[in-house]
Write a protein that holds these residues in place. Structure first.
Motif, mmCIF file in Angstrom:
data_model
loop_
_atom_site.group_PDB
_atom_site.id
_atom_site.type_symbol
_atom_site.label_atom_id
_atom_site.label_comp_id
_atom_site.label_asym_id
_atom_site.label_seq_id
_atom_site.Cartn_x
_atom_site.Cartn_y
_atom_site.Cartn_z
ATOM 1 N N ILE A 160 0.887 -1.164 0.000
ATOM 2 C CA ILE A 160 0.000 0.000 0.000
ATOM 3 C C ILE A 160 0.925 1.215 0.000
ATOM 4 N N THR A 180 -11.513 1.399 4.872
ATOM 5 C CA THR A 180 -11.283 2.119 3.623
ATOM 6 C C THR A 180 -10.024 1.617 2.925
ATOM 7 N N THR A 181 -8.957 1.415 3.698
ATOM 8 C CA THR A 181 -7.713 0.890 3.124
ATOM 9 C C THR A 181 -7.934 -0.473 2.492
ATOM 10 N N ALA A 204 -8.785 4.899 -4.971
ATOM 11 C CA ALA A 204 -8.005 5.884 -4.216
ATOM 12 C C ALA A 204 -7.947 7.199 -4.985
ATOM 13 N N LEU A 259 -8.111 8.795 4.357
ATOM 14 C CA LEU A 259 -6.745 8.264 4.358
ATOM 15 C C LEU A 259 -5.792 9.357 3.909
ATOM 16 N N LYS A 316 -9.178 1.848 8.527
ATOM 17 C CA LYS A 316 -8.806 0.459 8.247
ATOM 18 C C LYS A 316 -9.642 -0.124 7.109
ATOM 19 N N MET A 364 -1.368 6.719 3.252
ATOM 20 C CA MET A 364 -1.281 5.425 3.922
ATOM 21 C C MET A 364 -0.242 4.551 3.210
ATOM 22 N N VAL A 378 -1.341 5.894 -0.264
ATOM 23 C CA VAL A 378 -2.740 5.921 -0.671
ATOM 24 C C VAL A 378 -3.502 6.971 0.142
ATOM 25 N N SER A 379 -4.226 7.844 -0.565
ATOM 26 C CA SER A 379 -5.042 8.877 0.082
ATOM 27 C C SER A 379 -6.466 8.803 -0.447
#
Length: 303
Positions: free
Chosen positions: A8, A46-47, A57, A21, A44, A24, A11-12
């Motif tokens: 990952i 969302t990731t 993303a 995020l 969490k 991340m 990542v926003s």
């Protein structure tokens, strides 16, 4: 497929003015069990949904085996959502066969895999029952079987231990260990931090959409202040208040927990305790993951 890790990378994700995020970044290595912990709304789920392609993303990238995730490689992922992702009126066996077929298994392969996981997860007596007639714990077992039915190369599990009894927790723990032993990267989120501490190779702590701490439990604990546990039955309240570099965390029934920096001389503390009478216990303890999580999130919140 060769053994490969999940990355990952920065990542926003935003929803209007809400930052879900922010950059991340973490990696789940081949054969690693990675615990993903954080408060409700920390980012969490969302990731995980972005990793699975359920959400897009705003920026950043998810990679597997060093390459961006595609529809083809995503089919090799096993995903267990926190919310039940099952058809409530469909029978357990029929549902698992159907899901296996969606992942490309033949009819015979789908039935064989479904029966194997039904037996392994203790669902043989419920194989012809509708999912809605199962207890929440058994529904969770079916959900795990659905994530494993196609022999995935990556496992992404959102609160997999929620609602499970101790026997089911042991079964699921063993399954995850077997998968990582086979070289599969496994990431799961959980609020049961004792399980995370016991099972995971590394842990990532998330707060307000950012990764605020990441490492093995021992690494995370090593950077935290140690506590001194002193059991001195005859010690009066406040006996340790004047010791330099030491703060009192709690005192109860002669048992005192002291927060002491690494530069504090344990022997000076012991000498002060012995001055009050006999000492039945004197030990240094690093905080458990539960306390460490609380401290990290609290520190982030006041910055």
């Amino acid at each position: 497929m060769p053994q490969a890790g999940l990355e990952i990378d920065n990542v926003s994700k935003r929803y209007g003015d809400v930052v879900a995020l922010s950059d991340m970044t973490f990696e789940v290595r081949p054969g690693e069990l990675f615990g993903f912990v954080g408060s409700n709304g920390a980012g969490k789920t969302t990731t995980m949904r972005i990793a699975l392609g359920v959400l897009a993303a705003d920026s950043g990238e998810v990679r597997w085996a060093g390459e961006p995730i595609t529809l083809s490689t995503r089919r090799r992922f096993g995903y267990m959502p926190e919310e039940r992702g099952l058809y409530p009126k469909m029978k357990v066996l029929d549902q698992l066969v159907y899901l296996a077929r969606l992942h490309g298994l033949s009819v015979n392969e789908a039935h064989r895999s479904a029966e194997d996981w039904i037996a392994r997860l203790g669902l043989k007596a419920r194989r012809e029952d509708e999912v809605q007639k199962l207890s929440l714990g058994n529904q969770q077992r079916v959900q795990l079987a659905a994530a494993l039915i196609h022999d995935p190369s990556v496992l992404v599990l959102d609160e997999p231990f929620s609602g499970l009894d101790p026997v089911a927790v042991d079964v699921m723990s063993q399954v995850l260990k077997e998968k990582t032993a086979a070289g599969i990267p496994v990431v799961f989120s959980s609020h049961q931090l004792d399980l995370v501490q016991r099972l995971c190779d590394r842990v990532g702590i998330v707060d307000k959409g950012r990764m605020v701490a990441c490492g093995t439990v021992d690494e995370l604990r090593a950077g935290a202040p140690a506590d001194l546990i002193v059991h001195a039955p005859q010690a009066p309240p406040g006996w340790a208040a004047g010791i330099p570099g030491v703060s009192v965390v709690s005192e109860e029934d002669g048992r005192t927990v002291l927060r002491a920096g690494d530069d504090v001389d344990d022997q000076a503390v012991l000498k002060a305790a012995l001055a009050t009478g006999p000492v039945h216990e004197f030990s240094r303890r690093r905080p458990a993951l539960t306390e460490l999580f609380r401290n990290v999130v609290t520190e982030e919140g006041v910055r």
